[in-house]
Each structure stands twice: as structure tokens, then as C-alpha cells.
Scaffold this motif. Sequence first.
Motif, short mmCIF file in Angstrom:
data_model
loop_
_atom_site.label_atom_id
_atom_site.label_comp_id
_atom_site.label_asym_id
_atom_site.label_seq_id
_atom_site.Cartn_x
_atom_site.Cartn_y
_atom_site.Cartn_z
N GLY A 64 12.21 14.33 -50.61
CA GLY A 64 11.25 14.77 -51.62
C GLY A 64 11.84 15.69 -52.67
N LYS A 65 12.49 15.13 -53.69
CA LYS A 65 13.09 15.99 -54.69
C LYS A 65 12.02 16.44 -55.69
CE LYS A 65 17.46 13.43 -54.66
NZ LYS A 65 17.02 12.05 -54.51
N GLY A 66 11.85 17.73 -55.84
CA GLY A 66 10.94 18.22 -56.87
C GLY A 66 11.74 18.71 -58.04
N ARG A 77 4.86 19.51 -66.69
CA ARG A 77 5.81 20.57 -66.33
C ARG A 77 6.71 20.18 -65.17
NH1 ARG A 77 1.82 24.33 -67.29
NH2 ARG A 77 1.40 24.35 -65.09
N CYS A 78 6.10 19.76 -64.04
CA CYS A 78 6.93 19.44 -62.90
C CYS A 78 6.77 17.97 -62.53
CB CYS A 78 6.55 20.27 -61.68
SG CYS A 78 7.04 21.97 -61.82
N ILE A 103 -2.42 16.99 -52.14
CA ILE A 103 -1.86 18.12 -51.38
C ILE A 103 -2.74 19.34 -51.54
CG2 ILE A 103 0.57 17.45 -51.52
CD1 ILE A 103 0.76 19.29 -53.97
N PRO A 104 -2.64 20.30 -50.61
CA PRO A 104 -3.35 21.55 -50.81
C PRO A 104 -2.58 22.45 -51.79
CG PRO A 104 -2.16 21.61 -48.74
CD PRO A 104 -1.93 20.26 -49.33
N MET A 134 -5.49 19.09 -55.84
CA MET A 134 -5.48 17.90 -56.70
C MET A 134 -5.68 18.27 -58.17
SD MET A 134 -7.59 15.39 -54.14
CE MET A 134 -7.51 13.81 -54.96
N LYS A 135 -6.45 19.32 -58.39
CA LYS A 135 -6.69 19.78 -59.76
C LYS A 135 -5.39 20.32 -60.36
CE LYS A 135 -8.39 23.06 -62.86
NZ LYS A 135 -7.42 24.03 -63.35
N GLN A 136 -4.66 21.10 -59.55
CA GLN A 136 -3.40 21.65 -60.04
C GLN A 136 -2.41 20.52 -60.33
OE1 GLN A 136 -0.73 23.67 -57.27
NE2 GLN A 136 -0.39 25.27 -58.77
N LYS A 137 -2.40 19.53 -59.45
CA LYS A 137 -1.51 18.37 -59.66
C LYS A 137 -1.85 17.68 -60.98
CE LYS A 137 1.67 16.86 -57.02
NZ LYS A 137 2.96 17.41 -57.15
N CYS A 197 11.90 20.39 -61.68
CA CYS A 197 11.11 21.19 -62.60
C CYS A 197 11.80 21.29 -63.93
CB CYS A 197 10.91 22.60 -62.04
SG CYS A 197 9.77 22.62 -60.68
N ASP A 235 -3.23 19.02 -63.64
CA ASP A 235 -2.75 19.85 -64.75
C ASP A 235 -1.25 19.69 -64.94
OD1 ASP A 235 -4.97 22.64 -64.05
OD2 ASP A 235 -5.19 20.87 -65.33
N ILE A 236 -0.52 19.72 -63.84
CA ILE A 236 0.94 19.64 -63.92
C ILE A 236 1.38 18.30 -64.50
CG2 ILE A 236 3.03 19.45 -62.51
CD1 ILE A 236 1.85 21.58 -60.67
#
Lengths: 295, 203
Positions: A290-292, A278-279, A6-7, A267-270, A294, A272-273
Amino acid sequence: MFGYVIPQKSELKVREYEVFRAYYCGLCKEIGKKSQVARMALTFDMTFLGILLSSIYLENELCVKKFCAFKMKKVMVITDNAYMEYAGDMNTILSNRKLLDDYNDDRNFFSLLLSKIINTKSLSILSMDKLIKIDYNLKELNNLEKLKCNSIDETGHCFASLTSEIFKINEDKQGRVLSLLGYNVGKWIYTIDAFDDLLEDINKQKYNPLIHTFNYSGGNAEDFKKAIRDNMEFTLVKCLDEVGKAFELLQIKKNKAIIENIIYMGMKQKTDIVLRGRCKNDQSIRDLRGKGRCY
Amino acid sequence: MTNPYETLGVREGATEEEIKASYKELVKKYHPDKYENNPLQDLADEKMREINEAYDYLVKNNQGGNNQDFYNNDQYNGNNNGYSNPVFQRIRNLINLNNLLAAEQELNSIHDKSAEWYFLRGVIFMRKGWYNEGYNDLKTAIAMEPSNNEYRSALNNATNSNNTYMNNAFSRGTRTNSDFCDTLSCLCCADQACDCMGLGCCC
């Protein structure tokens, strides 16, 4: 498996965000041409495929305003684009195979029913050719999983070979680069998904290649996950590094900033997460909205 | 030759400083060391040749500027001091030619698993894209022969490349206080969830 590519929305310029959304909506429309129900399985991952291929091979982007029944208003959509049709076919194929896989795993009849509706009956010739290769790799993967394969690289290789095929649509020089880019994107997706699902798989005693690669022998699952994190970081970042290097060798005609955002930021942030826990974001087929979560 | 200004990413009539600065950035991006264990190494070399041609052309045209080759193109032999047995040398040649299947087969026919054996297998794995196995094998080679610079270099290159990617990624974003960023990215996660398959139903 979906929803990792994702962006990073907050770092997109407003113009770039609107272009990306036009591709997303364009993909939805393309899928809808063949099956209205299949639109529910729309993914960002195949949007990435669509925008990447279009930005390499198309001279001009055609964008029109069309009515969206879901949002109940007119939206900008990318149209008249063979690469979007291809991305749409790939989206449908992967969704259908995932549904069948879910049915085989959990005997979930809803998945089986949905797989009959989101089916692979109206594909282009190129897509049908790709379907054969996709199925071959999925079969290999299935065999390895049944044998409780103890290598995240070996199992990941099957999925990566699959995505490598999907990304390479020509035998030209760009095709060669796309093949490697697709391979590393697939490796990254498979590995990050395995790590993301690790705790759940341990609890439910489901196969997860990381359990066997790193010799989990009972004990605290959280500690095990922490212990393998450095190894996982090396592999995941290496995949992204190689995606970046391949990307630099492509001749991109437009939308470079959007694609760079996805590769170097989203993709980098994903990564890390998921590594730091964290999420949890799981856009599986059954999670249609799409349940996110956190925590 | 394609438009040299386009290749170097500078505007027509750019100053020599601008051209040099852009050239340095591009050399960093396409440097052969970066693509050392990469199947696309030949494409990177081609790109590097294009860039050098464009730079030479522009700098010569500006003034009789001095041509500096910012890199040297080493074949992959590492610090091979000729002590390794001929089979390993053959395997190294196969790796150079990107014939990984043959290299792997030859390697598997050797039963004595020395440090060099693990090193070469590690290199093959890295090129294949099997990074976890590659990482483990390189670490094993280093553990078996800690004084060997070639083995350490290989692992360091891989790790440094990762760090370059992370720095590249980090420098693109707005480097704000992490707490706010965490909140924002959590909101983004939730936002994408409630987007209901759109990227922003509220805008």
C-alpha cells in the motif's frame, strides 16, 4: 478500487480504534482459515462490511487474544463470527476477480498466478450464491467498458449492484436498507476510483468512463479534471448523503460511533482528498504494501 | 410501542425541555422532505410515526403538553397546477409508487422532450441512484423553464441535502487550523502505507 472505505483514525477514540483493529485482525484470521496467501489481500473495505453486519445482527461480540505471525505478538481479534467469515469470503472473491481482471487487462502473469492461489474454492453456501450475482454484474461492467460506455452512472450501476448484493444478506427490513446502503457505497467507490485514476488513464489511453461521460477531446488533462470536479463532487457527496440516510434507518446494536466515523468522516475526508488532488492512495493488489504517495 | 425514552434517546425522567430538544433533532433527521426522493421513504415515515408516538406519550405523561406536528406529509406532486398532460401525471403517480421502471418506460415513449420531460427523467434518475444523469437533467429542465419553482426546488433540495451531510460531517471533527490538519492527514496517509496491512504496527 480498494482502500477508499476507511475510518478517520485521528478522530476515533482509542477504545474505538482498538475495536476496529480487532475486527481488522479478526478478518485477517478468518481469511487465513481458508488461505494463508489470501490474507495479503486484506482490505479495510471488507472490515467495514464485517463490523457493520456484526453490529446489526449479533447480540454479543467475542474477542480473544491470538498470536499474529506478522506482528510477532498477541493481538485482540474478533472471533466466532459468521459475519466475519462472510466478509472474509467477499474479500477473497473480490481480490480473486480483481487479479483476473488485471491479468486480462495487462497480461500480467503474476496476477494470473496469484489468482490461482487466492481462489474461490472454499466459500460458504451463501457466499457461493453471492459469487454468481457478483460475476453477473462484473460481466455487465466488462461489456459496457468494451463498448466504451459514456455514462459514469451506467457503469457505476454495475459495480453498485454488486456491492448492493454483498451488503444485503437477509430479506428482512434491515436487508432492504443494507441493499440501498451497499448500492451507494459501491457507486461512491466506483466513481471516486474513476476520478482518482483519470489522469493516469488519459496518459495511458485506457478506458475511463469519465473520459466519455464528459467528452474529453484531447488537450490538457489537468484542466479537464478540474472542469468536471463540481459535477463529481455533487455525485460523490450525494452517494455519501444517501449512505448516511440509509444508515440512520438501521437498527445498530453497537459500534455505532465507529461506523459513523467511517461514513461521515473517513469517506468524506477521502472524497476531499481525491477531489482536491492532494494525496493518492491506491491499495491495489500489486501494491501489496500500500504505497501512499503525497504530493 | 417500544420504550419511548429509548426511541427519543433520552434518559428516564428527562425534563420536558430535554424531550423537546431531542424530538426536534430526530425530526430533522427523519423529516419526510429529506427522504422525499428516496426508496426507503416508507421506512423513514415509519420511524417518524414511532418518534411522534413516543413524543406524544412522554409529553402527555409529563403534563397536558401540546402536541405539535412539526411536519406535514406531502405526497410527491410538487407545485403541479394541473396543466401537465395526463401522461406526465401518470408518470408522477408511478414515481410516487416507486415503480421507476414503468415510469421510465412511459417517459421514453414520449418524443417531445419538454422541460417537464427532463424534470421527470431527472427525478427518476435521482431515485435510481444515477446522480450525475439526474443532476444534468434537472439543470436542463431549469435552463428550459427558469421560472418554474418545482424544478428549482428539486435541485435545491438535492444540493441542500448534500450540504446537510457536509455540515454533519464537519461538525463531528475537531475544527482546527487546516494547515496542521493537512499535515496530519498526510501523515495518516503515509502512516497507513507503512502500517503494512495493519492499522498501527508501532502502537
